[in-house]
Structures are given as structure tokens and as C-alpha cells.
Design an enzyme around this catalytic site. Structure first.
Site, PDB file in Angstrom:
ATOM      1  N   GLU A   1      -0.432 -12.391   0.738  1.00 23.06           N
ATOM      2  CA  GLU A   1      -0.403 -13.549   0.973  1.00 23.06           C
ATOM      3  C   GLU A   1      -0.072 -14.120  -1.330  1.00 23.06           C
ATOM      4  OE1 GLU A   1      -0.615 -17.215   3.645  1.00 23.06           O
ATOM      5  OE2 GLU A   1      -0.167 -18.810   1.460  1.00 23.06           O
TER       6      GLU A   1
ATOM      7  N   HIS B   1       3.140 -21.524  -6.557  1.00 25.29           N
ATOM      8  CA  HIS B   1       3.768 -20.566  -5.282  1.00 25.29           C
ATOM      9  C   HIS B   1       4.714 -20.366  -6.612  1.00 25.29           C
ATOM     10  CE1 HIS B   1       2.610 -20.860  -1.194  1.00 25.29           C
ATOM     11  NE2 HIS B   1       1.420 -21.300  -1.708  1.00 25.29           N
TER      12      HIS B   1
ATOM     13  N   LYS C   1      -5.118 -23.156   9.309  1.00 28.66           N
ATOM     14  CA  LYS C   1      -4.595 -21.780   8.963  1.00 28.66           C
ATOM     15  C   LYS C   1      -4.761 -21.296   7.471  1.00 28.66           C
ATOM     16  CE  LYS C   1      -0.975 -19.175   7.040  1.00 28.66           C
ATOM     17  NZ  LYS C   1      -0.879 -18.859   6.103  1.00 28.66           N
TER      18      LYS C   1
ATOM     19  N   ASP D   1     -13.345  -7.356  12.086  1.00 29.32           N
ATOM     20  CA  ASP D   1     -12.657  -7.899  13.041  1.00 29.32           C
ATOM     21  C   ASP D   1     -11.523  -8.902  12.764  1.00 29.32           C
ATOM     22  OD1 ASP D   1     -10.788  -8.604  15.747  1.00 29.32           O
ATOM     23  OD2 ASP D   1     -12.666  -7.606  16.933  1.00 29.32           O
TER      24      ASP D   1
HETATM   25  C1  MEV Z   1      -0.060 -21.640   3.333  1.00 31.71           C
HETATM   26  O1  MEV Z   1      -0.732 -20.157   3.341  1.00 31.71           O
HETATM   27  C2  MEV Z   1      -1.478 -22.495   3.679  1.00 31.71           C
HETATM   28  C3  MEV Z   1      -1.229 -24.182   3.356  1.00 31.71           C
HETATM   29  O2  MEV Z   1       0.140 -24.303   4.301  1.00 31.71           O
HETATM   30  C4  MEV Z   1      -2.683 -24.775   3.877  1.00 31.71           C
HETATM   31  C5  MEV Z   1      -2.606 -26.380   4.388  1.00 31.71           C
HETATM   32  O3  MEV Z   1      -1.774 -26.880   4.285  1.00 31.71           O
HETATM   33  O4  MEV Z   1      -3.524 -26.891   4.016  1.00 31.71           O
HETATM   34  C6  MEV Z   1      -0.792 -24.530   2.139  1.00 31.71           C
END
Ligand code: MEV
Length: 422
Positions: free
Chosen positions: A82, A374, A260, A276
Site C-alpha cells: 500500500e 494518496h 485497520k 505471523d
Molecule cells: C487506509 O488503508 C487506512 C485508513 O483508512 C485508516 C483510517 O481511516 O484511520 C486511512
């Protein structure tokens, strides 16, 4: 002592970056060659790691800069597909750097094995009999791993619970094993299997499952860092960072994305070190739910001076011996780059990255939104795909961002115009 602050690291060529890290961390030619040519990863190694091997799936490996963890500068290798992840972590680490960087602690290196006992008529009395036999149980377990015991680890305690399920009451014995610098799945599973016949004799029940639990809540790592409000774009941005954290803490839909983002950083280091990723991810998400609601793994507050203070706490079952950490030559080189000797050091760096990664996302979301960053990276990639090289890549990226038009056909046009001019 290395300095993790390398100005213009991102502007260097891939070779220059690797040479710099290799020189600082004294990688030999073989290690450098392996990293540089990881696409041609040795077949005998991949074939010995998994069944039915047909090749490798290369994931880009990068270095996050600016990390100071417990007073020591660190290069942080991250394996991720990513874009923006490494840039965001490095950027936030640079903002923590002059206020001391990241400080960490650990609750220990204890993993839990679970032994499920079925077909018992007197589960409470059977549980009591297990406790009476604790010394014999621990002794038998430790006889299976004298090396771990000689290093100061081994089975140290047990706990027994009765689970009243719909079908039948079952007895669950937890075996606590100090796995030291290993992740510990092998040691714990071997002990759990070895002790099963003894548990059957003690309980007159039938042992079925004997397996590690990935909810490693006796192996927690914590990290904290301070960030100045001015460095983050002012008081309003900081207040909204805290609001973003509160949002995650009270809403599982947001908490899932928030966590995430944390795992974007954590899993990238876990993967780069041959650990792992699924074990760490499962443990993290389960731990985020232990209050009964799925919450944020981080906390963000303001200190008395008005700085933003972040902290993170999560299970971190990673090792520096055993498994792919030792059999995967790139993972070995990665540990060397990180200058890591113990599982605790590794867990500390990983927690620091998770915290930085979270702030990177929250700061962008609370300020300009994440698409801007991004898009710049996306535009860079497209410019390179369109054939741009060197300084042209930056020029094309800037123009596409200014025009707010990051599409391949437009970037192709700009590239061709520029190449004609050159
Ligand atoms: C993208 O990979 C991760 C985000 O969505 C995390 C977040 O929203 O805190 C930018």
C-alpha cells in the site's frame, strides 16, 4: 549508533537507499544481493517453507525513517503493497522525534495454551483436581523444552475454567508459557499435546483441542509519544484528531477502519520480520473487543502543556528466533537492519509504528483528507509508468496535482510534452 533521520531518503534511488542502510547496518554483499534481487528468491528456501510451492509473491520492502524508540534511533523495515504507509509513518515519527520519540513497555512474554476437556460429569471437582496437580503438569510440560527452560522460560502457571456450553459443560485449562524470544506457537502446542494424557487421567475426561490462543493478553506491548500541536497543524486539527479517536472508540464501524490503519503499519513490520501477521492481527482485533465493544487500540489526549499524547496497547506475539524469522534470509537481514536482539525490542518498534501510523491517518483525515497524499503518490507512480525519470517525475507530479487531474492519459500527455522540451 545510527541516525534514523536521513534527509531526502525518499529522493534517493533504490540502490542508494539500500547502500546507505547496508553500510550503516553492516550488511554483507550476500544480504544486500538477496534484498535487491528478492524477485529471484532462492527456490530451495521457498520450497522448504511451504507445501506445493510454485514461486514467490514479492511485496515491496521499504524503510521508515525518523524512528527513535526508547532513546535509540532505528531503521524500520516495512513490507507493504500500500502506497503512503511508509511515508505517513516516517512523517509522524519525525514529529515525535524532537520530543523524545517513542517510549514502550511490555507485560511479559507469556503465551497461553488451551486444553479442552470434554465428557466430564463433575467439572468443578475436576478443575480442583487439576490445580492439585499443577507441579506435575508444569514439570511434564517443561520436560518437553529444556532449551527454553535453560534460557529462563518455560511453563509457569495454569488456570482452569468451566465453560457452560449448549451441549455440555467443558473444562478449559490454560497453560501459561514464558516463550522468551520465540513467538512460541511451537513450544506451547508441543507442551499442550504432551500434557493431554495426564489431564485425561486427572479429570477422567476426554481431551480434544490442544492449541495456542492468539489472544496473547499476557504479552502486551505499550507505546506512547508526544507531538506538538504546532507540528500537527494547530489546535483545531489536534482537537479533531481527538474527536476522530473518540469516534472510533464509540463506533465499531469507524473503529474497524481506524484499527485497520494501525495494522497497516504493524502488519508491514510483522511481515518484513518473517513473523505471523495473522496471529498478531487476530490478537489485536480480539483485544480491541475485550471491553465488550470493539474499540480503538490507541488513545489520544492532550497533556498539560497542550501537546497531543498518543498511546497504544495490544498483544504482540512476535519472535526473533524460530520459524521464518530464522529460515527466511530476508527476514534475518531485516532484523539486522533493525538492530533487534530480543522479541521485546521488536514488539516495541512494532507498537511505535502502529501509533505513528494511526496518527498519520487521523491527522490527514482531520485536516486535508487522505486522498491528497494518496494522489501525489499515485501521480508519481503514473509518471514513472509513463516513462518519466529523475527530476521530471516530481515536475509531472506537481503539475498533475495542481491541475487536480491525476489520470494516466493526462500524465502521459504532460510527460510527452516535457520529454519533447528536454
Ligand atoms: C487506509 O488503508 C487506512 C485508513 O483508512 C485508516 C483510517 O481511516 O484511520 C486511512
Amino acid at each position: 549508533m545510527i541516525s534514523s533521520r536521513i534527509s531526502g531518503f525518499y529522493r534517493m534511488s533504490l540502490e542508494e537507499r539500500l547502500n546507505l542502510v547496508a553500510k550503516e547496518r553492516k550488511l554483507n554483499e550476500e544480504e544486500k544481493h538477496l534484498i535487491m534481487n528478492s524477485i529471484s528468491f532462492p527456490k530451495d528456501i521457498s520450497n522448504s517453507m511451504i507445501e506445493n510451492n510454485i514461486g514467490v509473491m514479492p511485496i515491496p520492502l521499504g524503510i521508515a525513517t525518523n524512528f527513535k524508540v526508547n532513546g535509540k534511533d532505528k531503521f524500520i523495515p516495512m513490507a507493504t503493497e500500500e502506497a503512503s504507509v511508509i511515508a505517513a509513518a516516517s512523517n509522524m515519527a519525525s514529529k515525535a522525534y524532537h520530543l523524545g520519540g517513542f517510549f514502550t513497555s511490555q507485560s511479559g512474554s507469556i503465551m497461553t495454551g488451551q486444553i479442552q476437556v470434554l465428557d466430564i460429569t463433575d467439572p468443578y471437582a475436576a478443575a480442583t483436581r487439576i490445580y492439585e496437580n499443577k507441579s506435575a503438569i508444569l514439570e511434564l510440560c517443561n520436560s518437553k523444552d529444556p532449551t527454553l527452560v535453560s534460557l529462563g522460560g518455560g511453563a509457569i502457571d495454569i488456570e482452569v475454567r468451566v465453560l457452560k456450553t449448549i451441549n455440555q459443560p467443558m473444562l478449559i485449562m490454560h497453560l501459561f508459557v514464558d516463550t522468551q524470544d520465540a513467538m512460541g506457537a511451537n513450544a506451547v502446542n508441543t507442551m499442550a499435546e504432551a500434557v493431554a494424557p495426564l489431564i485425561e487421567r486427572i479429570t477422567s475426561g476426554r481431551v480434544v483441542l490442544k492449541i495456542i490462543s492468539n489472544l496473547a493478553d499476557r504479552r502486551l506491548v505499550r507505546a506512547r509519544a508526544v507531538f506538538s500541536t504546532a507540528d500537527l497543524g494547530g489546535e483545531d486539527v489536534v482537537k479533531d484528531i481527538i474527536n476522530a479517536y473518540e469516534f472510533a472508540n464509540y463506533d465499531p464501524y469507524r473503529a474497524t477502519t481506524h484499527n485497520k490503519g494501525i495494522m497497516n503499519g504493524i502488519s508491514a513490520v510483522v511481515l518484513a520480520t518473517g513473523n505471523d501477521t495473522r496471529a498478531v492481527e487476530a490478537g489485536a482485533h480480539a483485544y480491541a473487543s475485550t471491553s465488550g465493544r470493539y474499540r480503538s487500540l490507541t488513545k489520544w489526549e492532550m497533556d498539560q502543556e497542550g501537546n497531543l499524547v498518543g498511546s497504544i496497547e495490544l498483544p504482540m506475539a512476535v519472535g526473533v528466533i524460530g520459524g521464518a524469522t530464522k529460515s527466511h534470509p530476508i527476514a534475518c537481514a531485516v532484523l539486522k537492519i533493525m538492530d533487534i536482539q530480543t522479541a521485546e525490542d521488536l514488539a516495541s518498534c512494532i507498537a511505535a509504528v502502529g501509533l505513528a501510523q494511526n496518527l498519520g491517518a487521523l491527522r490527514a483525515l482531520a485536516a486535508e483528507g487522505i486522498q491528497k497524499g494518496h494522489m501525489a503518490l499515485h501521480a508519481r507512480n503514473l509518471a514513472i509508468m509513463a516513462g518519466a525519470e529523475g527530476g521530471d517525475v516530481d515536475k509531472i507530479t506537481e503539475q498533475a496535482i495542481d491541475e487536480k487531474d491525476v489520470r494516466f492519459d493526462r500524465i502521459m500527455e504532460i510527460t510527452q510534452q516535457l520529454l519533447k522540451k528536454n
